[in-house]
Design a protein around this motif. Structure first.
Motif, PDB file in Angstrom:
ATOM      1  N   MET A 126      68.857 -57.226  55.800  1.00  0.00           N
ATOM      2  CA  MET A 126      67.898 -57.903  54.930  1.00  0.00           C
ATOM      3  C   MET A 126      67.621 -56.989  53.742  1.00  0.00           C
ATOM      4  N   VAL A 127      67.892 -57.487  52.556  1.00  0.00           N
ATOM      5  CA  VAL A 127      67.593 -56.769  51.322  1.00  0.00           C
ATOM      6  C   VAL A 127      66.333 -57.412  50.761  1.00  0.00           C
ATOM      7  N   TYR A 128      65.293 -56.609  50.602  1.00  0.00           N
ATOM      8  CA  TYR A 128      63.998 -57.107  50.152  1.00  0.00           C
ATOM      9  C   TYR A 128      63.665 -56.425  48.839  1.00  0.00           C
ATOM     10  N   LEU A 129      63.807 -57.152  47.742  1.00  0.00           N
ATOM     11  CA  LEU A 129      63.553 -56.601  46.412  1.00  0.00           C
ATOM     12  C   LEU A 129      62.112 -56.883  46.019  1.00  0.00           C
ATOM     13  N   THR A 130      61.426 -55.857  45.569  1.00  0.00           N
ATOM     14  CA  THR A 130      60.035 -56.011  45.181  1.00  0.00           C
ATOM     15  C   THR A 130      59.783 -55.384  43.819  1.00  0.00           C
ATOM     16  N   LYS A 131      58.714 -55.828  43.203  1.00  0.00           N
ATOM     17  CA  LYS A 131      58.297 -55.292  41.913  1.00  0.00           C
ATOM     18  C   LYS A 131      57.486 -54.004  42.113  1.00  0.00           C
ATOM     19  N   GLU A 132      56.755 -53.944  43.190  1.00  0.00           N
ATOM     20  CA  GLU A 132      55.851 -52.821  43.452  1.00  0.00           C
ATOM     21  C   GLU A 132      56.413 -51.884  44.520  1.00  0.00           C
ATOM     22  N   ASP A 133      55.863 -50.691  44.600  1.00  0.00           N
ATOM     23  CA  ASP A 133      56.183 -49.720  45.639  1.00  0.00           C
ATOM     24  C   ASP A 133      55.440 -50.147  46.909  1.00  0.00           C
ATOM     25  N   ILE A 134      56.130 -50.829  47.824  1.00  0.00           N
ATOM     26  CA  ILE A 134      55.460 -51.396  48.993  1.00  0.00           C
ATOM     27  C   ILE A 134      55.110 -50.367  50.060  1.00  0.00           C
ATOM     28  N   VAL A 135      55.675 -49.167  49.978  1.00  0.00           N
ATOM     29  CA  VAL A 135      55.334 -48.114  50.932  1.00  0.00           C
ATOM     30  C   VAL A 135      54.168 -47.289  50.402  1.00  0.00           C
ATOM     31  N   GLY A 136      54.086 -47.139  49.091  1.00  0.00           N
ATOM     32  CA  GLY A 136      52.970 -46.432  48.485  1.00  0.00           C
ATOM     33  C   GLY A 136      53.130 -44.934  48.398  1.00  0.00           C
ATOM     34  N   ASP A 137      54.363 -44.445  48.454  1.00  0.00           N
ATOM     35  CA  ASP A 137      54.605 -43.012  48.395  1.00  0.00           C
ATOM     36  C   ASP A 137      55.103 -42.573  47.015  1.00  0.00           C
ATOM     37  N   SER A 170      74.479 -49.523  57.433  1.00  0.00           N
ATOM     38  CA  SER A 170      74.028 -50.841  57.858  1.00  0.00           C
ATOM     39  C   SER A 170      73.131 -50.795  59.086  1.00  0.00           C
ATOM     40  N   HIS A 171      72.719 -49.601  59.507  1.00  0.00           N
ATOM     41  CA  HIS A 171      71.843 -49.525  60.668  1.00  0.00           C
ATOM     42  C   HIS A 171      70.509 -48.884  60.284  1.00  0.00           C
ATOM     43  N   GLY A 172      69.880 -49.401  59.291  1.00  0.00           N
ATOM     44  CA  GLY A 172      68.600 -48.868  58.849  1.00  0.00           C
ATOM     45  C   GLY A 172      68.025 -49.797  57.824  1.00  0.00           C
ATOM     46  N   SER A 173      67.033 -49.320  57.125  1.00  0.00           N
ATOM     47  CA  SER A 173      66.498 -50.175  56.080  1.00  0.00           C
ATOM     48  C   SER A 173      66.031 -49.336  54.921  1.00  0.00           C
ATOM     49  N   TRP A 174      66.043 -49.940  53.771  1.00  0.00           N
ATOM     50  CA  TRP A 174      65.503 -49.320  52.577  1.00  0.00           C
ATOM     51  C   TRP A 174      64.389 -50.200  52.087  1.00  0.00           C
ATOM     52  N   SER A 175      63.356 -49.587  51.579  1.00  0.00           N
ATOM     53  CA  SER A 175      62.337 -50.416  50.950  1.00  0.00           C
ATOM     54  C   SER A 175      61.720 -49.651  49.805  1.00  0.00           C
ATOM     55  N   GLY A 176      61.216 -50.367  48.867  1.00  0.00           N
ATOM     56  CA  GLY A 176      60.577 -49.733  47.734  1.00  0.00           C
ATOM     57  C   GLY A 176      60.468 -50.694  46.585  1.00  0.00           C
ATOM     58  N   SER A 177      60.109 -50.164  45.442  1.00  0.00           N
ATOM     59  CA  SER A 177      59.870 -51.048  44.317  1.00  0.00           C
ATOM     60  C   SER A 177      61.155 -51.697  43.820  1.00  0.00           C
ATOM     61  N   ASP A 178      62.291 -51.056  44.019  1.00  0.00           N
ATOM     62  CA  ASP A 178      63.533 -51.616  43.539  1.00  0.00           C
ATOM     63  C   ASP A 178      64.351 -52.273  44.645  1.00  0.00           C
ATOM     64  N   ILE A 179      64.306 -51.716  45.832  1.00  0.00           N
ATOM     65  CA  ILE A 179      65.140 -52.261  46.899  1.00  0.00           C
ATOM     66  C   ILE A 179      64.505 -52.014  48.249  1.00  0.00           C
ATOM     67  N   SER A 180      64.598 -52.983  49.084  1.00  0.00           N
ATOM     68  CA  SER A 180      64.204 -52.831  50.477  1.00  0.00           C
ATOM     69  C   SER A 180      65.310 -53.446  51.300  1.00  0.00           C
ATOM     70  N   ARG A 181      65.878 -52.679  52.162  1.00  0.00           N
ATOM     71  CA  ARG A 181      66.933 -53.211  53.004  1.00  0.00           C
ATOM     72  C   ARG A 181      66.570 -52.915  54.440  1.00  0.00           C
ATOM     73  N   TYR A 182      66.483 -53.935  55.238  1.00  0.00           N
ATOM     74  CA  TYR A 182      66.143 -53.776  56.635  1.00  0.00           C
ATOM     75  C   TYR A 182      67.268 -54.389  57.433  1.00  0.00           C
ATOM     76  N   THR A 183      67.929 -53.583  58.242  1.00  0.00           N
ATOM     77  CA  THR A 183      69.051 -54.072  59.014  1.00  0.00           C
ATOM     78  C   THR A 183      68.694 -54.054  60.474  1.00  0.00           C
ATOM     79  N   ARG A 184      69.034 -55.128  61.145  1.00  0.00           N
ATOM     80  CA  ARG A 184      68.829 -55.200  62.568  1.00  0.00           C
ATOM     81  C   ARG A 184      70.175 -55.478  63.205  1.00  0.00           C
ATOM     82  N   GLU A 185      70.644 -54.563  64.004  1.00  0.00           N
ATOM     83  CA  GLU A 185      71.922 -54.750  64.668  1.00  0.00           C
ATOM     84  C   GLU A 185      71.781 -54.896  66.173  1.00  0.00           C
ATOM     85  N   GLU A 186      70.700 -54.395  66.759  1.00  0.00           N
ATOM     86  CA  GLU A 186      70.646 -54.477  68.209  1.00  0.00           C
ATOM     87  C   GLU A 186      70.140 -55.803  68.669  1.00  0.00           C
TER      88      GLU A 186
END
Length: 186
Positions: A126-137, A170-186
């Motif tokens: 899952m690629v989740y693109l956002t305008k804001e920094d959703i983690v806040g770091d 493909s076994h992790g996720s990225w998230s942030g203001s430009d890209i969020s990728r959440y992968t679920r394989e199990e």
């Protein structure tokens, strides 16, 4: 009232088109109906030039009779059979990680046919693109991993432990203001 000339009409349309960008649902859905365009975006966002898509659906709706339905901006199938969901969220989302989790579960429920074994579930990114920094770091890019057991181990698609140092993207996720990728394989 004076009728506009062809050139004036063209200039007005040109100005309108210049305002389009890929955060517009309408514009993005038309652009990414093209498999090659969607494939190029996936390669860029997933940092993986080997991504090959065999089919793409835009504004893909997964309807649930008893629960909340969902509409993915893009749902694509890779040549391996693995799936890629892309959500472009330009408005503040109160629970982006839960939304992503819900979308992943909806994709799973919609593709696993009755009577099929769970090991037939494809990997879903899952690629989740956002305008804001959703983690806040204060960063625009994050790698977020789900772990089972110790910090050094996770599981692969066959539920066998593996060392995360050799982990595929493909076994992790990225998230942030430009890209969020959440992968679920199990």
């Amino acid at each position: 009232m004076k009728e506009k000339t062809v050139l004036e009409s063209y200039e007005e349309k040109k100005e309108l088109v210049q305002e389009f960008n890929l955060t517009s649902d309408l514009f993005a859905s038309k652009v990414f109906e093209d498999v090659d365009a969607c494939q190029e975006m996936c390669r860029i966002l997933m940092h993986d030039q080997s991504v090959i898509l065999q089919s793409v659906r835009t504004q893909y709706v997964i309807r649930n009779l008893e629960t909340h339905s969902m509409e993915l901006d893009i749902l694509a199938e890779r040549d391996s059979g693995d799936m890629v969901g892309i959500e472009i969220q330009m408005y503040e989302e109160t629970a982006p990680f839960k939304r992503t989790r819900y979308y992943l579960s909806g994709i799973d429920m919609s593709i696993l046919e009755k009577g099929k074994d769970y090991d037939k579930l494809p990997a879903v990114t899952m690629v989740y693109l956002t305008k804001e920094d959703i983690v806040g770091d204060g960063r625009g890019y994050y790698l977020i991993e789900r772990r089972v057991g110790s910090q050094r181990n996770t599981t692969d698609n066959d539920n066998k432990p593996k060392n995360t140092r050799k982990r595929r993207h493909s076994h992790g996720s990225w998230s942030g203001s430009d890209i969020s990728r959440y992968t679920r394989e199990e």
